[in-house]
Design a protein around this motif. Sequence first.
Motif, PDB file in Angstrom:
ATOM      1  N   UNK A  81      -7.902  -7.729  -5.767  1.00  0.00           N
ATOM      2  CA  UNK A  81      -6.690  -8.398  -6.209  1.00  0.00           C
ATOM      3  C   UNK A  81      -5.596  -8.159  -5.384  1.00  0.00           C
ATOM      4  N   UNK A  82      -5.490  -6.853  -5.028  1.00  0.00           N
ATOM      5  CA  UNK A  82      -4.644  -5.986  -4.147  1.00  0.00           C
ATOM      6  C   UNK A  82      -4.540  -6.669  -2.599  1.00  0.00           C
ATOM      7  N   UNK A  83      -5.834  -6.797  -2.058  1.00  0.00           N
ATOM      8  CA  UNK A  83      -5.968  -7.582  -0.838  1.00  0.00           C
ATOM      9  C   UNK A  83      -5.674  -9.040  -0.718  1.00  0.00           C
ATOM     10  N   UNK A  84      -6.238  -9.831  -1.845  1.00  0.00           N
ATOM     11  CA  UNK A  84      -5.892 -11.343  -1.687  1.00  0.00           C
ATOM     12  C   UNK A  84      -4.520 -11.539  -2.237  1.00  0.00           C
ATOM     13  N   UNK A  85      -3.966 -10.678  -3.007  1.00  0.00           N
ATOM     14  CA  UNK A  85      -2.669 -11.019  -3.739  1.00  0.00           C
ATOM     15  C   UNK A  85      -2.712 -12.563  -4.200  1.00  0.00           C
ATOM     16  N   UNK A  86      -3.620 -12.935  -4.920  1.00  0.00           N
ATOM     17  CA  UNK A  86      -3.775 -14.259  -5.358  1.00  0.00           C
ATOM     18  C   UNK A  86      -2.460 -14.516  -6.545  1.00  0.00           C
ATOM     19  N   UNK A  87      -2.530 -15.958  -6.859  1.00  0.00           N
ATOM     20  CA  UNK A  87      -1.751 -16.605  -7.727  1.00  0.00           C
ATOM     21  C   UNK A  87      -2.700 -17.001  -8.810  1.00  0.00           C
ATOM     22  N   UNK A  88      -2.922 -16.072  -9.868  1.00  0.00           N
ATOM     23  CA  UNK A  88      -3.960 -16.207 -10.892  1.00  0.00           C
ATOM     24  C   UNK A  88      -3.323 -17.136 -11.825  1.00  0.00           C
ATOM     25  N   UNK A  89      -3.791 -18.447 -11.841  1.00  0.00           N
ATOM     26  CA  UNK A  89      -3.218 -19.505 -12.811  1.00  0.00           C
ATOM     27  C   UNK A  89      -4.165 -19.299 -14.252  1.00  0.00           C
TER      28      UNK A  89
END
Length: 259
Positions: free
Chosen positions: A74-82
């Motif tokens: 999560x930290x590396x990708x920094x996604x927008x989790x919909x």
Amino acid sequence: MNKKIAVITGASSGMGREFALYIDRHMHNIDEIWLIARRNERLVELQQMINLPCVLINDDINKESFIEKYKIMLKQENPDVRLLTNCAGYGVLGKFDEQVREIETGMIETNCIALTNITSLTIPYMKKNARIINIASAAAFLPQVDFAVYAATKSYVLSFSRALNHELKSKKIYVTAVCPGPVNTEFFHIAENGVKRAWYKNYFMSKVEDVVENAMKDSVAKKEISVYSKSMRFLCIASKIMPHGFLLKVMDIFSKKNQ
Ligand SMILES: NC(=O)c1ccc[n+]([C@@H]2O[C@H](COP(=O)([O-])OP(=O)(O)OC[C@H]3O[C@@H](n4cnc5c(N)ncnc54)[C@H](OP(=O)(O)O)[C@@H]3O)[C@@H](O)[C@H]2O)c1
């Protein structure tokens, strides 16, 4: 631009797998799906059926090493989790005092602790109008004889999800607890560990596609609870207005019939 993703635990079979297929077909704002489960071959098989890019996370959600790995991803990708869909879970039928202790406590770890860990780690990556779907069960509505720990874990999921939905409203993140009755998945392969399910559960069995479609629609409609089928809605209402002692006796009578 951060990738818009959907995260699904328990994606290798049953409801998790069906959510992945549904998201692929219907959620056009998603760039990638993260599929989490232990059986890698099943995840690979599912990935081949999906058009969207998938990230396979082949791990046991109860392991501390998984929590660390998920946190780093999560930290590396920094996604927008919909959308986060917590489907991983299991139940084992039988009398509590005749069960293997680790299998009973394992239900608490998988159904409650892992779900709480994953939810806690994911929320910081969710923005306005993101959604969480937690699979509870109709077993959450009242205690269940011969399913004591399982029903208790699902009461936790329902209670936790409802409170979280209210807490997150200020951030416009919406939580739906899904409370199906029996669904035709691999769930009962594990649940019936030498103990046959009550006959009436076959009568109320729902199709996994119907439960998932209903859950997705309820989640879009920002409903706090999703209950598929009239019979389970009746059970939900009955559990609110009738004494649980009485309902437990009725279920006992039904279970003994045809044994
Ligand atoms: N089917 C029903 O009648 C029913 C009714 C109400 C609620 N539910 C709930 O619905 C949810 C989904 O169950 P289902 O019916 O779809 O059953 P299922 O087909 O047995 O799916 C369970 C999923 O959970 C995953 N899982 C279990 N333990 C895990 C662990 N430690 N780490 C990672 N993944 C794990 C399994 O994957 P791997 O084995 O590959 O790890 C599998 O993908 C569960 O929470 C269940 O309690 C089921």
